[in-house]
Design a protein around this motif. Sequence first.
Motif, mmCIF file in Angstrom:
data_model
loop_
_atom_site.group_PDB
_atom_site.id
_atom_site.type_symbol
_atom_site.label_atom_id
_atom_site.label_comp_id
_atom_site.label_asym_id
_atom_site.label_seq_id
_atom_site.Cartn_x
_atom_site.Cartn_y
_atom_site.Cartn_z
ATOM 1 N N ILE A 70 -14.651 2.742 -5.296
ATOM 2 C CA ILE A 70 -13.824 1.732 -4.629
ATOM 3 C C ILE A 70 -14.209 1.615 -3.164
ATOM 4 O O ILE A 70 -14.250 0.513 -2.594
ATOM 5 C CB ILE A 70 -12.334 2.079 -4.776
ATOM 6 C CG1 ILE A 70 -11.924 2.022 -6.248
ATOM 7 C CG2 ILE A 70 -11.472 1.126 -3.958
ATOM 8 C CD1 ILE A 70 -12.207 0.704 -6.927
ATOM 9 N N VAL A 83 0.834 -1.202 0.000
ATOM 10 C CA VAL A 83 0.000 0.000 0.000
ATOM 11 C C VAL A 83 0.868 1.250 0.000
ATOM 12 O O VAL A 83 0.632 2.206 -0.752
ATOM 13 C CB VAL A 83 -0.953 -0.006 1.219
ATOM 14 C CG1 VAL A 83 -1.618 1.364 1.369
ATOM 15 C CG2 VAL A 83 -2.006 -1.084 1.070
ATOM 16 N N ALA A 131 -15.231 -1.976 -1.655
ATOM 17 C CA ALA A 131 -14.400 -2.584 -0.616
ATOM 18 C C ALA A 131 -15.243 -3.025 0.572
ATOM 19 O O ALA A 131 -14.956 -4.037 1.222
ATOM 20 C CB ALA A 131 -13.319 -1.597 -0.166
ATOM 21 N N MET A 141 -7.345 -4.778 -5.623
ATOM 22 C CA MET A 141 -6.587 -4.461 -4.418
ATOM 23 C C MET A 141 -7.473 -4.512 -3.169
ATOM 24 O O MET A 141 -7.027 -4.930 -2.093
ATOM 25 C CB MET A 141 -5.946 -3.076 -4.548
ATOM 26 C CG MET A 141 -4.792 -3.006 -5.518
ATOM 27 S SD MET A 141 -3.384 -4.052 -5.028
ATOM 28 C CE MET A 141 -3.637 -5.481 -6.090
ATOM 29 N N ALA A 142 -8.734 -4.108 -3.300
ATOM 30 C CA ALA A 142 -9.664 -4.209 -2.168
ATOM 31 C C ALA A 142 -9.859 -5.667 -1.774
ATOM 32 O O ALA A 142 -9.937 -6.003 -0.581
ATOM 33 C CB ALA A 142 -10.997 -3.559 -2.529
ATOM 34 N N SER A 190 -7.471 0.711 0.353
ATOM 35 C CA SER A 190 -7.954 0.547 -1.029
ATOM 36 C C SER A 190 -7.942 1.877 -1.773
ATOM 37 O O SER A 190 -7.540 1.954 -2.944
ATOM 38 C CB SER A 190 -9.367 -0.046 -1.023
ATOM 39 O OG SER A 190 -9.390 -1.290 -0.369
ATOM 40 N N VAL A 201 -9.284 -1.172 5.766
ATOM 41 C CA VAL A 201 -9.257 -1.731 4.412
ATOM 42 C C VAL A 201 -9.682 -0.684 3.386
ATOM 43 O O VAL A 201 -9.088 -0.568 2.305
ATOM 44 C CB VAL A 201 -10.178 -2.969 4.328
ATOM 45 C CG1 VAL A 201 -10.306 -3.450 2.883
ATOM 46 C CG2 VAL A 201 -9.631 -4.085 5.201
ATOM 47 N N SER A 240 -14.917 -10.001 -7.125
ATOM 48 C CA SER A 240 -13.921 -8.981 -7.494
ATOM 49 C C SER A 240 -13.501 -9.149 -8.947
ATOM 50 O O SER A 240 -13.336 -8.163 -9.675
ATOM 51 C CB SER A 240 -12.701 -9.080 -6.570
ATOM 52 O OG SER A 240 -13.071 -8.889 -5.230
ATOM 53 N N GLY A 299 -8.422 -1.023 -8.404
ATOM 54 C CA GLY A 299 -8.858 -0.790 -7.032
ATOM 55 C C GLY A 299 -9.681 -1.935 -6.482
ATOM 56 O O GLY A 299 -9.547 -2.304 -5.303
ATOM 57 N N THR A 342 -5.541 2.996 -4.930
ATOM 58 C CA THR A 342 -6.243 3.422 -6.147
ATOM 59 C C THR A 342 -5.696 4.750 -6.646
ATOM 60 O O THR A 342 -5.391 4.904 -7.840
ATOM 61 C CB THR A 342 -7.754 3.548 -5.868
ATOM 62 O OG1 THR A 342 -8.277 2.281 -5.484
ATOM 63 C CG2 THR A 342 -8.487 4.042 -7.107
ATOM 64 N N LEU A 345 -6.645 -6.846 0.078
ATOM 65 C CA LEU A 345 -6.585 -6.328 1.446
ATOM 66 C C LEU A 345 -7.646 -6.984 2.327
ATOM 67 O O LEU A 345 -7.421 -7.183 3.534
ATOM 68 C CB LEU A 345 -6.774 -4.811 1.435
ATOM 69 C CG LEU A 345 -5.663 -4.009 0.744
ATOM 70 C CD1 LEU A 345 -5.984 -2.516 0.782
ATOM 71 C CD2 LEU A 345 -4.316 -4.274 1.388
ATOM 72 N N SER A 346 -8.793 -7.325 1.746
ATOM 73 C CA SER A 346 -9.838 -7.992 2.526
ATOM 74 C C SER A 346 -9.419 -9.385 2.963
ATOM 75 O O SER A 346 -9.861 -9.875 4.006
ATOM 76 C CB SER A 346 -11.127 -8.092 1.705
ATOM 77 O OG SER A 346 -11.621 -6.817 1.384
#
Length: 768
Positions: free
Chosen positions: A284, A24, A288, A359-360, A258, A254, A328, A356, A262, A363-364
């Motif tokens: 996003i 990140v 997320a 990436m969300a 995100s 998160v 996703s 984005g 982004t 991270l989740s």
Amino acid sequence: MEQILARWLTDWRHPLAIASLLMVAAIAYGAKFVYFESDYRIFFRDDDPYLLAHEEQQAQYTKSDSLLFIVAPADGEVFTRDTLSAIEALTEASWKMPLAIRVDSITNYQHTRANGDDLVVGDLVKDARTLDDAELAERRDIALAEPLLVNGLISEKGHVTAVNVRLNLPDNQREADAFTPQIFSFAQALQDRIEAEHPGLKIRIHGLVAVNKAFNDLATADASTLVPAMFAVVLLMLTLFLRSVSATLATVVVILGSIAVTVGFTGWVGYNMNQITVSAPTIILTLAISDCVHVLLLYLRGLGQGHSRVEAMVRTLRINVVPVFLTSFTTAIGFISLNFSDSPPFRELGNICAFGVIMAMVLSLTLLPSVMTLLPVKTRKGMGEEANWKFVDQVCEFAIRQRRSITAFTLVILVVTVAFIPRNDLNDSTEDYFREGSTFREVIDFTETNLTGMDTISYSLPSGEPGGISNPEYLRQVEAFARWYASQPEVRQVSSFTEIMKRLNRSMHGDDPAWYRIPDERDLAAQYLLLYELSLPFGLDLNSMVNQDKSATRFSVSIRAQKAQQLIDIEERAQAWLKDNAPSIAAQGSSVSIMFAHIGQNNIYSMINGAILAILLISLTMIVSLRSFKFGLISLLPNAMPAAIAFGVWGMLVAEVNLAAAGVYSITLGIIVDDTIHFFAKYLHARRVDGKSPENAIRYAYATVGSALFVTTAVLICGFMVLTLSDFTLNVTVGTMSATIIGVALVFDMLFLPALLLYFDKAPAQKV
């Protein structure tokens, strides 16, 4: 596979979280390279034919990039000593504006008159305060009889006027954007000074530079208001739904990560924020949340059932890892299909949001488990069960019991609404990009009503040879074209070089009105033109209408407020007239208005191709992931219909599809599949693993994911509805239509999908 992956993600959650945070930080660093773009050119490809035609004209003639002061005296009369002296002061001061290369107003308009055998060229108004009433009346009569002024720099009634400042903006977009605030600050300071010195005047600022500034202001305002507004909505909804401060905080972590990656990605790939891509963080943010809610809800339930933190996390990841990945992936496909758009900002929005979303998801599945297991959670019996609302069970039983009625009603609604889709006209208007009631829209509407149109069409009419613009035959053809255009009901003003030649011919014949016509001899016309050019002051040469070698002239038309298709129709009529009546001077019409008119028309067709590809890819993904051709096709029905219904309702209520609406289907297609994937994941788990009947499998899906679907859909609707707070109507359209489609999709997933499953999935229960 799910069990192994869930256990690995849980066991390695802290190292994965550290790696995620480093990722990140590295990606977010790219945010330093991002800046706001305000140039209208960002909406067009570099090879867009209408952009190229416009830039070719810009290269031949004085640039049309301008700033326009609209001046309205309180007494409704421009030709008074005070108002004209204010115009003189405004005109003189405007020459000092950064990058100004020409200033035109009624006071410095180069009026020609005869003085014996001499041609006198000079300012129409000079030293206004010294003029007597008769002289003021004379100047008024001259101005209101001049076609090059009326509905351009002076209204037909003489109650509103304008000062037009042409600017030599740098070709480099970033440099031009840097000058825009300086130019506008100078203009506002000048506006304030003139209004203070002349209390009876109201000055408004218009023109392409003002449009660019308004675009930039909208993007900046949206960035500073939409994301905070959505954050407030999210915090409230998550707190009420999850009833856990720790879960809410973990989700916020998160979300922030995100958004950071982004924006950072935007900078690293060389994109910039503009009126379209500024909505990416809000989108996003909402997406997320969906991943987090599904993971956290089952985690909290596991804690409430007495499981340890680790076991509860393993359990929720085992159930959710595949659905979260699939949702996703399909959402990213929908956004990537925006690359078929003809407008670069929409392509950029698609790529930014696709990145984005992925990436969300990452991270989740990596950062969220670590943060959630570290934060203190007060465990209580039945934790997470509060989210299993009773009305969801009631909806479930209704869907099972009334499946035939639901199917019939759905088909009727579908047929009725789809019938209205053809009513949607692909139409757009540049002025409609600004919400009614907004500051700049008020300027546009005032100018349109009282002075001149925002839309223009310009032509560089060729004579076929250097110096050929003095050829009487060429001038007569241009004059005929001008008369034809002036007869069109949509036209407010025609600006043609022939008006100057007719005026010169009259002046050189003692101002006899009978000689207000095209000169009969080429040599005589050339002499008139040379004499006129030698008499012009510095900065007011003819390059705004005549190119360097005098082989072509710029012919411009001001159009009353029109939609995109009407503007295109006008230009097509003009091309037909040129082809039939003056093919030797035929030229492509171009302007910013024409550029925007065509981009909207072209975008819908390109987006149809993108949507078709997205549907095919998502269909293939669903078939593979569900391991069933039948279920894959069934899953698409409740996802294809909502957009059709939404566009049908749009046809009933609005009946116009603009540049943004063309991309809404691609934006929402991947998103609305999310609910279907989560529902199917739970349904098939109950059928294949637990051996439940179709009815009980539907009940299981409702019990485990039903409430979460309502909440995530509500968050998505709120997220897109936040876009409707924007003063930029393209964002409003995206927000309104997306929220509508997502809402309708939930109804289909909750009611129509169970009916489909009960109809097509009649195999007996069999535990695998």
